[in-house]
Design a protein around this motif. Structure first.
Motif, PDB file in Angstrom:
ATOM      1  N   SER A 120       4.487   1.855  -5.920  1.00 21.38           N
ATOM      2  CA  SER A 120       5.624   2.273  -6.885  1.00 21.38           C
ATOM      3  C   SER A 120       5.807   3.614  -6.831  1.00 21.38           C
ATOM      4  O   SER A 120       5.149   4.495  -6.082  1.00 21.38           O
ATOM      5  CB  SER A 120       5.121   1.866  -8.345  1.00 21.38           C
ATOM      6  OG  SER A 120       4.003   2.606  -8.616  1.00 21.38           O
ATOM      7  N   ILE A 121       7.168   3.861  -7.038  1.00 19.30           N
ATOM      8  CA  ILE A 121       7.572   5.377  -7.238  1.00 19.30           C
ATOM      9  C   ILE A 121       8.058   5.729  -8.458  1.00 19.30           C
ATOM     10  O   ILE A 121       8.778   4.925  -9.169  1.00 19.30           O
ATOM     11  CB  ILE A 121       8.696   5.646  -6.212  1.00 19.30           C
ATOM     12  CG1 ILE A 121       8.111   5.502  -4.738  1.00 19.30           C
ATOM     13  CG2 ILE A 121       9.374   7.096  -6.184  1.00 19.30           C
ATOM     14  CD1 ILE A 121       9.034   5.531  -3.520  1.00 19.30           C
ATOM     15  N   HIS A 122       7.594   6.800  -9.059  1.00 18.59           N
ATOM     16  CA  HIS A 122       7.962   7.071 -10.388  1.00 18.59           C
ATOM     17  C   HIS A 122       8.745   8.701 -10.680  1.00 18.59           C
ATOM     18  O   HIS A 122       8.361   9.454  -9.982  1.00 18.59           O
ATOM     19  CB  HIS A 122       6.765   6.977 -11.367  1.00 18.59           C
ATOM     20  CG  HIS A 122       5.861   5.988 -11.376  1.00 18.59           C
ATOM     21  ND1 HIS A 122       6.132   4.901 -12.172  1.00 18.59           N
ATOM     22  CD2 HIS A 122       5.006   5.501 -10.512  1.00 18.59           C
ATOM     23  CE1 HIS A 122       5.381   3.729 -11.890  1.00 18.59           C
ATOM     24  NE2 HIS A 122       4.775   3.989 -10.728  1.00 18.59           N
ATOM     25  N   TYR A 123       9.540   8.532 -11.586  1.00 22.51           N
ATOM     26  CA  TYR A 123      10.048   9.807 -11.793  1.00 22.51           C
ATOM     27  C   TYR A 123      10.081  10.321 -13.173  1.00 22.51           C
ATOM     28  O   TYR A 123      10.361  11.391 -13.678  1.00 22.51           O
ATOM     29  CB  TYR A 123      11.510   9.688 -11.670  1.00 22.51           C
ATOM     30  CG  TYR A 123      12.223   9.308 -10.199  1.00 22.51           C
ATOM     31  CD1 TYR A 123      12.065  10.140  -8.848  1.00 22.51           C
ATOM     32  CD2 TYR A 123      12.140   7.965  -9.936  1.00 22.51           C
ATOM     33  CE1 TYR A 123      12.430   9.822  -7.820  1.00 22.51           C
ATOM     34  CE2 TYR A 123      12.515   7.557  -8.497  1.00 22.51           C
ATOM     35  CZ  TYR A 123      12.318   8.516  -7.427  1.00 22.51           C
ATOM     36  OH  TYR A 123      12.702   8.081  -6.109  1.00 22.51           O
ATOM     37  N   LYS A 124       9.196   9.594 -14.001  1.00 24.30           N
ATOM     38  CA  LYS A 124       8.719   9.820 -15.401  1.00 24.30           C
ATOM     39  C   LYS A 124       7.234   9.508 -15.531  1.00 24.30           C
ATOM     40  O   LYS A 124       6.786   8.593 -14.786  1.00 24.30           O
ATOM     41  CB  LYS A 124       9.571   9.007 -16.336  1.00 24.30           C
ATOM     42  CG  LYS A 124      11.077   9.219 -16.270  1.00 24.30           C
ATOM     43  CD  LYS A 124      11.901   8.413 -17.401  1.00 24.30           C
ATOM     44  CE  LYS A 124      13.422   8.516 -17.462  1.00 24.30           C
ATOM     45  NZ  LYS A 124      13.961   7.800 -18.438  1.00 24.30           N
ATOM     46  N   TYR A 125       6.840  10.187 -16.701  1.00 25.06           N
ATOM     47  CA  TYR A 125       5.195   9.875 -16.936  1.00 25.06           C
ATOM     48  C   TYR A 125       5.337  10.207 -18.120  1.00 25.06           C
ATOM     49  O   TYR A 125       5.727  10.893 -18.904  1.00 25.06           O
ATOM     50  CB  TYR A 125       4.350  10.637 -15.781  1.00 25.06           C
ATOM     51  CG  TYR A 125       4.744  12.436 -16.069  1.00 25.06           C
ATOM     52  CD1 TYR A 125       3.560  13.140 -16.852  1.00 25.06           C
ATOM     53  CD2 TYR A 125       5.652  13.022 -15.264  1.00 25.06           C
ATOM     54  CE1 TYR A 125       3.725  14.355 -16.789  1.00 25.06           C
ATOM     55  CE2 TYR A 125       5.707  14.663 -15.637  1.00 25.06           C
ATOM     56  CZ  TYR A 125       4.626  15.029 -16.555  1.00 25.06           C
ATOM     57  OH  TYR A 125       5.053  16.509 -16.465  1.00 25.06           O
ATOM     58  N   LEU A 126       4.041   9.824 -18.883  1.00 23.61           N
ATOM     59  CA  LEU A 126       3.581  10.211 -20.238  1.00 23.61           C
ATOM     60  C   LEU A 126       2.692  11.240 -20.040  1.00 23.61           C
ATOM     61  O   LEU A 126       1.594  11.523 -19.540  1.00 23.61           O
ATOM     62  CB  LEU A 126       2.853   8.840 -20.817  1.00 23.61           C
ATOM     63  CG  LEU A 126       3.556   7.619 -20.712  1.00 23.61           C
ATOM     64  CD1 LEU A 126       2.700   6.489 -21.397  1.00 23.61           C
ATOM     65  CD2 LEU A 126       4.646   7.764 -21.561  1.00 23.61           C
ATOM     66  N   GLU A 127       3.200  12.222 -21.030  1.00 22.56           N
ATOM     67  CA  GLU A 127       2.475  13.634 -21.232  1.00 22.56           C
ATOM     68  C   GLU A 127       1.912  13.561 -22.509  1.00 22.56           C
ATOM     69  O   GLU A 127       2.430  13.130 -23.551  1.00 22.56           O
ATOM     70  CB  GLU A 127       3.484  14.631 -21.043  1.00 22.56           C
ATOM     71  CG  GLU A 127       2.869  16.092 -21.245  1.00 22.56           C
ATOM     72  CD  GLU A 127       3.951  17.281 -21.134  1.00 22.56           C
ATOM     73  OE1 GLU A 127       3.846  17.925 -20.149  1.00 22.56           O
ATOM     74  OE2 GLU A 127       4.916  17.008 -22.302  1.00 22.56           O
ATOM     75  N   LEU A 128       0.472  13.798 -22.455  1.00 24.94           N
ATOM     76  CA  LEU A 128      -0.484  13.762 -23.736  1.00 24.94           C
ATOM     77  C   LEU A 128      -0.872  15.275 -24.070  1.00 24.94           C
ATOM     78  O   LEU A 128      -1.193  16.090 -23.426  1.00 24.94           O
ATOM     79  CB  LEU A 128      -1.753  12.973 -23.274  1.00 24.94           C
ATOM     80  CG  LEU A 128      -1.573  11.697 -22.669  1.00 24.94           C
ATOM     81  CD1 LEU A 128      -2.986  11.061 -22.464  1.00 24.94           C
ATOM     82  CD2 LEU A 128      -0.824  10.633 -23.728  1.00 24.94           C
TER      83      LEU A 128
END
Length: 396
Positions: A120-128
């Motif tokens: 998979s390729i991602h351009y968004k992620y969850l920031e904690l």
């Protein structure tokens, strides 16, 4: 979808065109191609960035849980911490390669090729980000059905409102388990027949009065109250679960025992005095300050001393008239939102000194937002007779 098959010679040519030498590179070259499940995996997977503390928690096998709320967004909770969850975008592609090799820097030998598949390729992620536990809703939930005495012991009676067990509260309140424990203690909540409830104010004062009357009847010193004997006697007056928890809220253990081996407890002076003050303040709109202080001192057990610091966040003193006056103004009655809280405070009083306003905004502070930071952002400072005051930003 497969990539073009590469050979060692192809890689060597690329190294030459990049003006590098093979000695500068590790001997393992990895080629990438998209796996057959690439499209599905990209939709199903979410990337999440974690700090070292949270990573260690996850590696140890401790549980983590996402708790959502339509009004407050999503938080991630461990056993003892709460993290705010935000979606972040990156200009770089985050390529997920499950079998990516991490060769040692000491690797030597002839150049080899290894094929890796991109899932998979991602351009968004969850920031904690660590945040304060969102326990504001807890008081609202517990106020739906306060406990007012043994007549409520019918577990099927829901006429007053819903009762909440521990797991119910975890599903409603966005915080970790340890933070929920602390919040319940701060609200003086009681665990009664499997449900968490607060006591109705009049009933709470009645229960505390039983304890004070017993101490007076037995002529015990205020710092030498036997635990077991007290609980046995008091449990004849009110449910044992209530008496045990109330006793532990308003008295603190000492390191001493009596001749019978019974642990000795001491009254928590400030809590008793504050409760007595609240009883008086709730009974009238306003008191002359001097008269109130006199009545208040007379209302507490002999040996306790009242003082104004015990009223922080509970009452306001008005010194604008010919005689000082005091009125009931508990912080628990104010909005939990920061802007709404300040609006309410400045509607109640145009100007506040730092000592006056501090108790009413302390629960809004955090590691990065101390009292002064909140006042700088939400209030306007001015000075009168050498004293700094704070007023609404739109005040003139």
């Amino acid at each position: 979808m497969s990539c073009i098959e590469r050979t060692v010679e192809d890689v060597q040519k690329l190294i030459h065109h990049a003006k590098l030498t093979e000695d500068e590179l590790l001997p393992v070259t990895q080629t990438l191609e998209f796996s057959p499940e690439y499209g599905e995996a990209s939709q199903e997977m979410v990337m999440m960035e974690v700090d070292p503390t949270l990573l260690s928690t996850m590696k140890q096998g401790d549980s983590i849980v996402l708790r959502g709320d339509p009004e407050a967004g999503v938080v991630l909770c461990t056993n003892n911490k709460t993290y705010e969850v935000r979606e972040a975008e990156t200009s770089n592609s985050l390529v997920l390669v499950p079998q990516l090799a991490l060769p040692s820097k000491d690797s030597t030998g002839e150049r080899t090729l290894e094929n890796c598949q991109v899932c998979s390729i991602h351009y968004k992620y969850l920031e904690l980000r660590p945040c304060k536990p969102r326990v504001e809703k807890l008081q609202q939930v517990l106020e739906e059905h306060p406990y007012s005495g043994p007549q409520e012991d019918d577990l099927t009676d829901t006429s007053k409102g819903k009762k909440y067990a521990w797991n119910d509260l975890l599903n409603r309140v966005q915080c970790s388990e340890e933070e929920l424990d602390q919040a319940l203690r701060d609200l003086e909540a009681y665990h009664i027949y499997g449900f968490w409830q607060i006591l109705e104010f009049d009933y709470r004062f009645k229960v505390v009065s039983h304890i004070l009357q017993l101490i007076e009847t037995k002529s015990w010193a205020l710092d030498c109250v036997p635990y077991k004997e007290s609980v046995e006697i008091l449990s004849e007056l009110e449910p044992r679960a209530v008496m045990v928890q109330c006793f532990e809220y308003y008295l603190a253990p000492t390191d001493n025992e009596n001749e019978s081996g019974d642990a000795l407890y001491t009254l928590q002076d400030d809590k008793i005095c504050r409760l007595c003050a609240e009883v008086l303040l709730k009974s009238a709109d306003k008191y002359n300050l001097n008269e109130f202080l006199s009545i208040w001192q007379q209302s507490v057990p002999e040996g306790l001393t009242t003082n104004m610091s015990q009223l922080e966040g509970l009452a306001l003193v008005d010194r604008s008239g010919s005689a000082d006056a005091i009125s009931y103004f508990p912080v628990s009655s104010l909005p939990s939102g920061i802007q709404e809280r300040f609006n309410c405070l400045f509607e109640t009083r145009e100007k506040w000194s730092i000592e006056e306003i501090r108790p009413y905004i302390m629960d809004l502070t955090g590691e990065k937002t101390p009292v002064n930071a909140l006042l700088t952002k939400y209030a306007r400072a001015s000075t009168s007779n050498g004293i700094k005051y704070y007023s609404g930003r739109h005040a003139r």
